[in-house]
Motif scaffolding. Structure first.
Motif, PDB file in Angstrom:
ATOM      1  N   CYS A 197       0.850  -1.192   0.000  1.00  0.00           N
ATOM      2  CA  CYS A 197       0.000   0.000   0.000  1.00  0.00           C
ATOM      3  C   CYS A 197       0.890   1.247   0.000  1.00  0.00           C
ATOM      4  O   CYS A 197       1.792   1.351   0.826  1.00  0.00           O
ATOM      5  CB  CYS A 197      -0.900   0.005   1.232  1.00  0.00           C
ATOM      6  SG  CYS A 197      -1.743   1.579   1.469  1.00  0.00           S
ATOM      7  N   SER A 199       0.174   4.099   0.942  1.00  0.00           N
ATOM      8  CA  SER A 199      -0.151   5.011   2.035  1.00  0.00           C
ATOM      9  C   SER A 199       0.387   4.497   3.376  1.00  0.00           C
ATOM     10  O   SER A 199       1.201   5.142   4.020  1.00  0.00           O
ATOM     11  CB  SER A 199      -1.666   5.214   2.081  1.00  0.00           C
ATOM     12  OG  SER A 199      -2.038   5.931   3.215  1.00  0.00           O
ATOM     13  N   CYS A 200      -0.022   3.283   3.785  1.00  0.00           N
ATOM     14  CA  CYS A 200       0.428   2.770   5.085  1.00  0.00           C
ATOM     15  C   CYS A 200       1.639   1.844   4.938  1.00  0.00           C
ATOM     16  O   CYS A 200       2.200   1.397   5.935  1.00  0.00           O
ATOM     17  CB  CYS A 200      -0.711   2.046   5.792  1.00  0.00           C
ATOM     18  SG  CYS A 200      -1.254   0.537   4.980  1.00  0.00           S
ATOM     19  N   CYS A 211      -6.096  -1.290  -0.539  1.00  0.00           N
ATOM     20  CA  CYS A 211      -5.746  -1.444   0.876  1.00  0.00           C
ATOM     21  C   CYS A 211      -7.000  -1.277   1.716  1.00  0.00           C
ATOM     22  O   CYS A 211      -7.619  -0.216   1.687  1.00  0.00           O
ATOM     23  CB  CYS A 211      -4.695  -0.413   1.293  1.00  0.00           C
ATOM     24  SG  CYS A 211      -4.361  -0.476   3.070  1.00  0.00           S
ATOM     25  N   CYS A 214      -6.669   1.814   4.109  1.00  0.00           N
ATOM     26  CA  CYS A 214      -6.540   3.173   3.563  1.00  0.00           C
ATOM     27  C   CYS A 214      -7.529   3.469   2.441  1.00  0.00           C
ATOM     28  O   CYS A 214      -7.778   4.633   2.128  1.00  0.00           O
ATOM     29  CB  CYS A 214      -5.123   3.392   3.047  1.00  0.00           C
ATOM     30  SG  CYS A 214      -3.874   3.031   4.291  1.00  0.00           S
TER      31      CYS A 214
HETATM   32 ZN   LIG Z   1      -2.837   1.202   3.416  1.00  0.00          ZN
END
Ligand SMILES: [Zn+2]
Lengths: 316, 344
Positions: A197, A199-200, A211, A214
């Motif tokens: 992912c 983002s995370c 994800c 997210c």
């Molecule tokens: Zn994520």
């Protein structure tokens, strides 16, 4: 999707349902088994057939049962040239809405008549099957009314109908989808490829295209280590239908090194009583690879010290 | 208590295609929800309630709606609900939820695929299990019996139905979210064999895969929901006058009528059902019907109704003073929803 392997699979969804009938439908089906068609009268005096438990106009309980038919008038129809497997008649026939004599509503059923004789307003008569079980299909079909009815074969059964079998079967062709297809093509090369992912930064294996934490697309492909740690497990000691492995065996969550989501798999090459949380394992591949996770036959222990619980607690 | 004003703040759809194999549920939902929120200028964290419409029999797996939640970024946990119906009914639930007063933004989506299995077989399973489903009657046969009643009562002709199909597919070809359809001359279509007499292939819906998403917001601008209502008729087709749709008429009245409406997006899979709905809703010549091509040109299960409301909102954004979105459920227009949107 790549042309190297066609990642589609037939799939059948089947349920062996039995349905209970309730008093009104039960009596209707019981009458059909006995070779009679009954409708129900509403408080307003309309006769509904097929019967329902409540007047659809008012929601009131229906009143008494009324025998209707067996003669009827065709209100509308369509012609079925090539009957489907689930149709009640397997030669060319018509589906029609037929209003039974004495009823104020119409019922859907099959009409067997030559195509050129089919017409709205035509008079038809119910033809009962010889063997009747308490089903709408106890009426085999309707035919042109010649004024003469066929003798009814009597039925020995006397018990009221309270339930009936209503099996369900649906057939599908399921495609793996781009994300899973990419993973399964990796399996054919003895690779386990996760997705990260953006983002995370969690790495998902098996990969997910989105994800779940997210809500963004995962973009980066990450070839994973083939060693990992058992985070939790269960020993299966009893047989069940569809079981592939001989019990006892251990199903486990295996967290591959560097990954964030454990993979549900099997731990083999070891006495099941020795399987434990924190145990280090590695993937053992099948000789014949196929585009499923069964190409990893199981995970087997390796000679490395156990991982302390504190390091895997978030991944059981 | 006065109702809170609810606006369509955002709308997005995946293109309706014969096959969206590459997307799983979560990926469909991720993409449309992200796009609809971007269209509304909102973030996922602004959403106070989420509601979806889908059907496990259509998707061929139990709890497919739960898998789809992976597309939402549901962390920390969200308030979420689901209807086993077209997404239009999820929108209705979200509209009601916004009336509670404690949340102001709702995310609504529907997703479905025709390509996985037989949508016709699923529709047969949805019929009355005692008197209809055991006969295996297919939805095209049901629609054909309705169409014959319509033709024999003088309400339409096979030629008029062919023209409806041609217009819908022509409009669909101008809509990037509808699949491409071969355009044919209506007279030529009438030479085709019947699929289910009196319906020919061109009278049947084009079944597609797809997903769509609407963001509802209390205040904040965008097309305003002036009225929304849904009403259901008896399930048995033989208990109703099939040449009209009593519940559609009642739902429009309950939604406050079609005053000022210049565009109507009707969920009419079959050409004959467009005729019925125009009559039941009393829509005049001055109302443009299905500029998107409608559900006839792109009939994605569990999506086509919600998309009609989204398309009606787009019509208002594009200058229509008011537009009507209609959704249907159940056999032969049994259950109907009307959503009237107007410029704020
Ligand atoms: Zn994520």
């Amino acid at each position: 999707m790549g042309a190297d392997v066609e990642l589609v699979s037939p799939f059948v969804l089947e349920y062996a349902y039995k349905r209970s009938t309730g008093p009104v439908i039960g009596r209707f089906l019981t009458s059909l088994r006995d070779g009679r068609i009954e409708g129900v009268r509403t408080a307003a005096g309309r006769v509904l057939c097929p019967p329902v438990e409540y007047d659809p106009d008012t929601g009131e309980d229906v009143q008494d049962f009324v025998e209707v038919g067996p003669c009827a008038t065709v209100l509308t129809w369509t012609w079925i040239d090539a009957p489907l497997r689930d149709h009640p008649v397997q030669v060319p026939f018509a589906f029609a809405l037929v209003q039974l004599e004495g009823a104020d509503t119409s019922m859907l059923h099959a009409v067997c008549a030559p195509r050129e004789d089919m017409a709205t307003g035509m008079r038809v008569r119910a033809v009962f099957r010889d063997e009747r079980v308490g089903s709408i299909t106890d009426i085999a079909h309707f035919e042109i009314d010649t004024g003469v009815s066929k003798d009814l074969v009597p039925n020995e059964a006397t018990e009221p109908i309270t339930r009936f079998k209503a099996p369900t079967r649906l057939e599908y062709v399921v495609a793996a989808g781009a994300t899973t297809a990419e993973f399964l093509r990796g399996v054919l090369r003895r690779e386990l490829i996760g997705r990260r992912c953006p983002s995370c930064e969690k790495i998902y294996l098996p990969p997910r295209g989105s994800c779940p934490t997210c809500g963004v697309r995962t973009t980066e492909l990450v070839p994973m280590a083939q060693k990992g740690t058992v985070t939790t497990f269960s020993v299966i000691r009893i047989p069940f239908e569809g079981q592939v492995l001989e019990p006892p065996y251990a199903a486990a969550h295996v967290l591959l090194d560097g990954g964030d989501t454990p993979l549900l798999h099997i731990v083999g090459d070891v006495d099941v009583d020795l399987v434990r949380m924190g145990m280090r394992v590695e993937a053992v591949w099948a000789e014949q690879l196929e585009p499923t996770l069964a190409s990893v036959r199981y995970f087997r222990p390796i000679d490395e010290p156990d991982v302390p619980y504190a390091e895997i607690r978030g991944h059981v | 208590m006065a109702l809170r004003d609810v606006h369509v703040a955002g709308f997005a759809q995946l293109p309706n295609r014969m096959n969206l194999d590459d997307y799983d549920e979560a990926e469909m939902v991720q993409e449309i929800t992200a796009k609809a929120l971007a269209d509304a200028g909102l973030e996922r964290s602004d959403v106070g309630f989420t509601c979806s419409g889908s059907n496990d029999y259509v998707m061929g797996r139990p709890f497919s709606f739960a898998m789809a939640i992976d597309g939402l970024g549901a962390w920390p946990p969200i308030r979420e609900s689901h209807v086993e119906m077209d997404g239009a009914w999820a929108l209705y639930e979200a509209y009601v939820r916004l009336q509670h007063g404690d949340v102001d933004v709702a995310l609504v989506y529907g997703f479905g695929k025709s390509s996985l299995g037989s949508v016709d077989a699923v529709h047969t399973l949805e019929l009355d299990p005692y008197s209809l489903a055991p006969l295996g009657v297919d939805p095209h046969a049901m629609a054909a019996m309705q169409a014959r009643l319509l033709i024999e009562s003088g309400e339409t002709t096979e030629a008029k139905l062919a023209h409806i199909s041609c217009r819908s597919r022509r409009d669909g070809n101008k809509n990037p979210n509808a699949p491409h359809a071969d355009e044919a001359d209506a007279d030529a279509l009438l030479a085709d064999p019947y699929v289910r007499e009196p319906l020919r292939a061109h009278d049947l819906p084009v079944r597609t895969d797809g997903a769509s998403c609407v963001v509802l917001r209390v205040g904040g601008g965008g097309p305003r929901i002036r009225g929304i209502a849904h009403i259901i008729d008896a399930h048995q087709p033989g208990f109703r006058d099939l040449t009209t749709s009593a519940s559609a008429t009642k739902a429009l009245a309950a939604a406050g009528g079609a005053g000022g409406v210049t565009v109507a997006e009707l969920h009419a899979p079959y050409t004959s059902q467009e005729v019925i709905l125009i009559k039941a809703l009393g829509l005049g010549e001055d109302v443009t019907i299905n500029p998107s091509g409608g559900a006839h040109a792109a009939c994605t299960p569990m999506v086509a109704g919600l998309t009609r409301i989204g398309e009606a909102a787009l019509a208002v954004r594009n200058g229509a003073p008011a537009a009507l979105g209609h959704a249907t459920s159940g056999p032969l227009l049994q259950h109907n929803m009307i959503c009237v949107l107007e410029a704020e």
